[in-house]
Design a protein around this motif. Structure first.
Motif, PDB file in Angstrom:
ATOM      1  N   ALA A  47     -48.973 -10.464 -16.772  1.00 58.41           N
ATOM      2  CA  ALA A  47     -49.609  -9.799 -17.903  1.00 58.41           C
ATOM      3  C   ALA A  47     -50.356 -10.875 -18.689  1.00 58.41           C
ATOM      4  O   ALA A  47     -49.808 -11.943 -18.963  1.00 58.41           O
ATOM      5  CB  ALA A  47     -48.558  -9.118 -18.782  1.00 58.41           C
ATOM      6  N   LYS A  92     -50.632   0.921 -14.815  1.00 54.69           N
ATOM      7  CA  LYS A  92     -50.294   0.080 -15.971  1.00 54.69           C
ATOM      8  C   LYS A  92     -49.078   0.646 -16.707  1.00 54.69           C
ATOM      9  O   LYS A  92     -48.171  -0.098 -17.090  1.00 54.69           O
ATOM     10  CB  LYS A  92     -51.493  -0.039 -16.922  1.00 54.69           C
ATOM     11  CG  LYS A  92     -52.609  -0.904 -16.359  1.00 54.69           C
ATOM     12  CD  LYS A  92     -53.821  -0.838 -17.246  1.00 54.69           C
ATOM     13  CE  LYS A  92     -54.045  -2.150 -17.928  1.00 54.69           C
ATOM     14  NZ  LYS A  92     -55.303  -2.181 -18.711  1.00 54.69           N
ATOM     15  N   LYS A  93     -49.045   1.958 -16.868  1.00 53.77           N
ATOM     16  CA  LYS A  93     -47.903   2.594 -17.534  1.00 53.77           C
ATOM     17  C   LYS A  93     -46.630   2.445 -16.690  1.00 53.77           C
ATOM     18  O   LYS A  93     -45.544   2.226 -17.231  1.00 53.77           O
ATOM     19  CB  LYS A  93     -48.184   4.079 -17.791  1.00 53.77           C
ATOM     20  CG  LYS A  93     -49.153   4.325 -18.918  1.00 53.77           C
ATOM     21  CD  LYS A  93     -49.401   5.821 -19.089  1.00 53.77           C
ATOM     22  CE  LYS A  93     -50.365   6.096 -20.229  1.00 53.77           C
ATOM     23  NZ  LYS A  93     -50.635   7.547 -20.376  1.00 53.77           N
ATOM     24  N   TRP A  96     -45.434  -1.092 -17.154  1.00 55.62           N
ATOM     25  CA  TRP A  96     -44.994  -1.262 -18.545  1.00 55.62           C
ATOM     26  C   TRP A  96     -43.645  -0.568 -18.776  1.00 55.62           C
ATOM     27  O   TRP A  96     -42.697  -1.168 -19.261  1.00 55.62           O
ATOM     28  CB  TRP A  96     -46.051  -0.694 -19.481  1.00 55.62           C
ATOM     29  CG  TRP A  96     -45.789  -0.917 -20.936  1.00 55.62           C
ATOM     30  CD1 TRP A  96     -44.864  -0.282 -21.719  1.00 55.62           C
ATOM     31  CD2 TRP A  96     -46.467  -1.826 -21.789  1.00 55.62           C
ATOM     32  NE1 TRP A  96     -44.931  -0.743 -23.004  1.00 55.62           N
ATOM     33  CE2 TRP A  96     -45.910  -1.688 -23.078  1.00 55.62           C
ATOM     34  CE3 TRP A  96     -47.515  -2.725 -21.595  1.00 55.62           C
ATOM     35  CZ2 TRP A  96     -46.348  -2.428 -24.166  1.00 55.62           C
ATOM     36  CZ3 TRP A  96     -47.952  -3.466 -22.685  1.00 55.62           C
ATOM     37  CH2 TRP A  96     -47.378  -3.319 -23.949  1.00 55.62           C
ATOM     38  N   PRO A 113     -49.510   0.030 -23.038  1.00 56.99           N
ATOM     39  CA  PRO A 113     -50.276  -0.205 -21.816  1.00 56.99           C
ATOM     40  C   PRO A 113     -51.743   0.216 -21.927  1.00 56.99           C
ATOM     41  O   PRO A 113     -52.566  -0.189 -21.113  1.00 56.99           O
ATOM     42  CB  PRO A 113     -49.541   0.620 -20.758  1.00 56.99           C
ATOM     43  CG  PRO A 113     -48.770   1.638 -21.518  1.00 56.99           C
ATOM     44  CD  PRO A 113     -48.449   1.017 -22.846  1.00 56.99           C
ATOM     45  N   LEU A 120     -53.411  -6.449 -16.624  1.00 53.43           N
ATOM     46  CA  LEU A 120     -52.333  -6.439 -15.640  1.00 53.43           C
ATOM     47  C   LEU A 120     -52.868  -6.990 -14.330  1.00 53.43           C
ATOM     48  O   LEU A 120     -53.646  -6.335 -13.633  1.00 53.43           O
ATOM     49  CB  LEU A 120     -51.794  -5.019 -15.457  1.00 53.43           C
ATOM     50  CG  LEU A 120     -50.604  -4.888 -14.512  1.00 53.43           C
ATOM     51  CD1 LEU A 120     -49.406  -5.704 -14.987  1.00 53.43           C
ATOM     52  CD2 LEU A 120     -50.231  -3.415 -14.357  1.00 53.43           C
TER      53      LEU A 120
END
Length: 150
Positions: A47, A92-93, A96, A113, A120
């Motif tokens: 990240a 991304k979620k 995260w 996110p 990412l």
């Protein structure tokens, strides 16, 4: 050693390390920075700010190398591969919310996110090498994994 045993060993070693050194390149000039990567199977996540210097380097040259030196045993883990930024919000979620990283990403991206600057980075290894100082001094060859066809 089987691939699964090798990756178990890699994960155990990487878990002991908080930091790794990420090498990128600008033209013919290598650049090295400290990052806090996370393994997920045979993939490595980082990240970082989407507008960071390392992000700009990777946008131009996807070849990267990560190097970990772990503990008093001086275990060395090197991951050579290609990096890309994942822009898909679902992925991304997933990363995260899946707590893939062992730190709170919201301390850097309080908007979650969907934060504009949440970068990412996915590193896909093509070669992973694992050794230690003790093994090197006895002439033992490093353990090496290569991606199929690489």
């Amino acid at each position: 050693m089987s691939d699964s045993k090798f990756w178990e060993k890699v994960h155990a070693v990487a878990t002991k390390a908080t930091w790794a050194y990420l090498a990128t390149a600008v033209g013919s000039q290598p650049k090295v920075r400290v990052v806090h990567p996370a393994f997920e199977g045979e993939r490595v996540w980082v990240a970082t700010g989407r507008g960071s210097a390392k992000a700009r380097h990777i946008d131009k040259n996807a070849k990267v190398e990560l190097f970990y030196q772990i503990g008093a045993d001086m275990v060395h883990l090197t991951v050579t591969g290609t990096a890309k930024f994942v822009e898909d919000i679902t992925e991304k979620k997933r990363i995260w919310n899946g707590k893939v990283f062992d730190y709170d990403l919201s301390q850097f991206w309080p908007g979650g996110p969907e934060s504009k600057d949440f970068g990412l980075m996915l590193i896909t290894p093509r070669r992973v090498e694992l050794t230690s100082l003790a093994e090197m001094t006895t002439g033992k060859k490093p353990e090496v994994w290569r991606a199929s066809g690489k």
